[in-house]
Design an enzyme around this catalytic site. Structure first.
Site, PDB file in Angstrom:
ATOM      1  N   LYS A 168      40.368  49.160  33.563  1.00 61.17           N
ATOM      2  CA  LYS A 168      40.224  47.974  34.397  1.00 61.17           C
ATOM      3  C   LYS A 168      38.827  47.382  34.210  1.00 61.17           C
ATOM      4  CE  LYS A 168      44.250  47.962  36.459  1.00 61.17           C
ATOM      5  NZ  LYS A 168      45.249  46.951  36.093  1.00 61.17           N
ATOM      6  N   ASP A 197      42.173  45.527  31.024  1.00 62.12           N
ATOM      7  CA  ASP A 197      42.936  44.669  31.925  1.00 62.12           C
ATOM      8  C   ASP A 197      42.042  44.182  33.058  1.00 62.12           C
ATOM      9  OD1 ASP A 197      45.937  45.099  34.010  1.00 62.12           O
ATOM     10  OD2 ASP A 197      44.752  43.341  33.471  1.00 62.12           O
ATOM     11  N   GLU A 222      44.253  42.386  28.326  1.00 64.60           N
ATOM     12  CA  GLU A 222      45.342  42.084  29.259  1.00 64.60           C
ATOM     13  C   GLU A 222      44.884  41.150  30.367  1.00 64.60           C
ATOM     14  OE1 GLU A 222      47.991  45.283  30.248  1.00 64.60           O
ATOM     15  OE2 GLU A 222      48.374  44.462  32.257  1.00 64.60           O
ATOM     16  N   ASP A 245      50.113  39.514  31.679  1.00 59.48           N
ATOM     17  CA  ASP A 245      50.712  40.245  32.805  1.00 59.48           C
ATOM     18  C   ASP A 245      51.025  39.246  33.918  1.00 59.48           C
ATOM     19  OD1 ASP A 245      49.853  43.385  34.493  1.00 59.48           O
ATOM     20  OD2 ASP A 245      51.235  41.800  35.082  1.00 59.48           O
ATOM     21  N   LYS A 269      55.997  43.473  35.323  1.00 60.79           N
ATOM     22  CA  LYS A 269      56.268  44.108  36.614  1.00 60.79           C
ATOM     23  C   LYS A 269      57.645  43.660  37.084  1.00 60.79           C
ATOM     24  CE  LYS A 269      51.441  44.483  38.132  1.00 60.79           C
ATOM     25  NZ  LYS A 269      50.679  43.681  37.165  1.00 60.79           N
ATOM     26  N   TRP A 324      54.861  52.680  33.952  1.00 55.22           N
ATOM     27  CA  TRP A 324      53.675  53.106  34.694  1.00 55.22           C
ATOM     28  C   TRP A 324      54.091  53.633  36.053  1.00 55.22           C
ATOM     29  CZ3 TRP A 324      51.365  51.585  39.341  1.00 55.22           C
ATOM     30  CH2 TRP A 324      50.055  52.052  39.529  1.00 55.22           C
TER      31      TRP A 324
HETATM   32  C1  0XW Z   1      48.589  48.997  36.026  1.00 60.85           C
HETATM   33  N1  0XW Z   1      49.457  48.210  36.823  1.00 60.85           N
HETATM   34  C2  0XW Z   1      50.830  48.134  36.324  1.00 60.85           C
HETATM   35  C3  0XW Z   1      49.468  48.781  38.187  1.00 60.85           C
HETATM   36  C4  0XW Z   1      48.370  48.089  38.959  1.00 60.85           C
HETATM   37  O1  0XW Z   1      48.836  47.558  40.146  1.00 60.85           O
HETATM   38  C5  0XW Z   1      47.908  46.970  38.115  1.00 60.85           C
HETATM   39  C6  0XW Z   1      48.967  46.821  37.082  1.00 60.85           C
HETATM   40  C7  0XW Z   1      48.484  46.063  35.889  1.00 60.85           C
HETATM   41  O2  0XW Z   1      48.629  46.441  34.759  1.00 60.85           O
HETATM   42  O3  0XW Z   1      47.993  44.967  36.155  1.00 60.85           O
HETATM   43 MG    MG Z   2      48.014  44.315  34.133  1.00 57.39          MG
END
Ligand code: 0XW
Ligand code: MG
Length: 376
Positions: A168, A197, A222, A245, A269, A324
């Site tokens: 991150k 990301d 990302e 994303d 997601k 994930w």
């Molecule tokens: C890693 N994730 C899938 C879970 C976190 O909430 C953030 C997200 C991402 O990749 O943004």
């Molecule tokens: Mg992401």
């Protein structure tokens, strides 16, 4: 089995806190105690099925856990009495009741996939086209922290068999992000991969500066910026594959990003697009265009985790950016035996039975927040 045409006779909505037990910082916010929303469907034959969505923080996604439960108070009654086998009709009904609110719709959609699987005696992976593997690759997040701590965590994770890391970044001076990227790169082993990301955290110029400063380092970038327009503008000026994303909201947007050669991959997601039904369409498109994608979500427990793993299992490894799980960060299982977990860098498909493969004991989620019943 009861009457020929099954109906959804009861819907119960639960709120389940899933506090982060370890550091989980993103550019906009740190995860504290998200409250997951569980949808429990009971059909006319007494079959019980589950869906789940859970936003990580109020800032990191477009919905909040409170708005999801509020939307469900309108959506759930609209599908009481519906035939759960006719999922397209249920989706049409939900879209006629509420525009948008994909996250809430996803919770009902996932529960319907679980219910259909249980009624047919098939796993959700089978319903999605069949699993290519029982061991789904995953990736692990290293939250925003000091370069030294990030490198130490990356080293530990690789020692535990994790070969795909997501670091991150964002929400701080980019010099600190660059230092963390370089420190983690020092410990990346051969065969491991790295994504950076920022969850929409950098400006265009910051994204370009980081990419140039790290031009000798391989990683996927990302969602470096917040909007599609910003991503489109930086794409010709960055030196790293661009993974989309948060801006990958629907199949139309996704296909435009692929055909305009902006997207080199997606962080998908399930909740953002409305559930496994739209996610299957996106998966098919990504397979057809050979565009790598992940199968994950913001936060949550075994139910949303099993949904992501089910879809991830239907993808070939070279196009699967990984399923994930939030489990490593909250350590909660709804199904202690079959709940998905990471072992040696992979997640095994739950084997508790048809549907999502979970066995969830009655009372696991306490008292429901909302109950809707078929009074016909
Ligand atoms: C890693 N994730 C899938 C879970 C976190 O909430 C953030 C997200 C991402 O990749 O943004
Ligand atoms: Mg992401």
């Amino acid at each position: 089995m009861g009457r020929m045409t099954p109906t959804i006779d009861e819907i119960r909505i639960y709120k389940v806190p899933l506090p982060a037990k370890t550091l989980y910082n993103m550019s906009s916010s740190a995860v504290v105690t998200p409250e997951s929303t569980i949808v429990e469907l009971i059909d006319s034959d007494g079959i019980i099925a589950y869906g789940e969505v859970c936003m990580a923080t109020p800032q990191a996604q477009d919905a909040t856990n409170e708005s999801i439960r509020s939307a469900l108070s309108l959506l759930a009654p609209s599908v009481i009495g519906a035939n759960p086998m006719n999922l397209d009709s249920i989706i049409t009904t939900m879209n006629s009741v509420l525009k948008g609110e994909n996250e809430a719709k996803a919770a009902i959609d996932i529960a319907c996939w679980d219910l259909i699987g249980k009624r047919l005696g098939k796993s959700v992976a089978e319903l999605l086209g069949g699993n290519m593997t029982n061991e789904v690759i995953t990736y692990h997040v290293v939250g925003i922290t000091s370069p030294e701590s990030a490198a130490a965590e990356a080293g530990r994770l690789q020692s535990d068999g994790i070969s795909r890391l997501q670091l991150k970044a964002g929400g701080r001076p980019i010099e600190e992000d660059i230092a963390s990227i370089k420190a983690v790169t020092e410990v990346i082993k051969i065969g491991s991969t790295l994504d950076v990301d920022t969850n929409r955290g950098w400006t265009e110029s910051e994204a370009i500066r980081v990419s140039v400063a790290c031009s000798d380092i391989n990683f996927g970038l990302e969602q470096p910026c917040a909007t599609k327009e910003e991503l489109s503008r930086i794409k010709p000026r960055i030196l790293h594959p661009l993974i989309i994303d948060e801006s990958a909201t629907d199949i139309t947007t996704i296909s435009k990003m692929v055909f305009s050669e902006i997207a080199d991959g997606f962080g998908m997601k399930i909740s953002r697009v409305g559930g496994l039904t739209p996610m299957k369409v996106i998966r098919d498109f990504c397979l057809e265009t050979r565009t790598p994608m992940s199968s994950d979500d913001a936060w949550g427990g075994d139910i949303i985790g099993a949904a992501g793993v089910a879809l991830g299992s239907t993808m070939p490894n070279h196009l699967n950016r990984g399923a994930w799980l939030a489990h490593p960060y909250h350590q909660v299982h709804y199904d202690p035996i079959n709940g998905p977990r990471i072992e040696n860098g992979v997640i095994r498909l739950p084997k508790g039975g048809p549907g999502l493969g979970l066995v969830i004991e009655k009372g696991t989620f306490g008292d429901p927040e909302q109950i809707y019943e078929n009074n016909n």
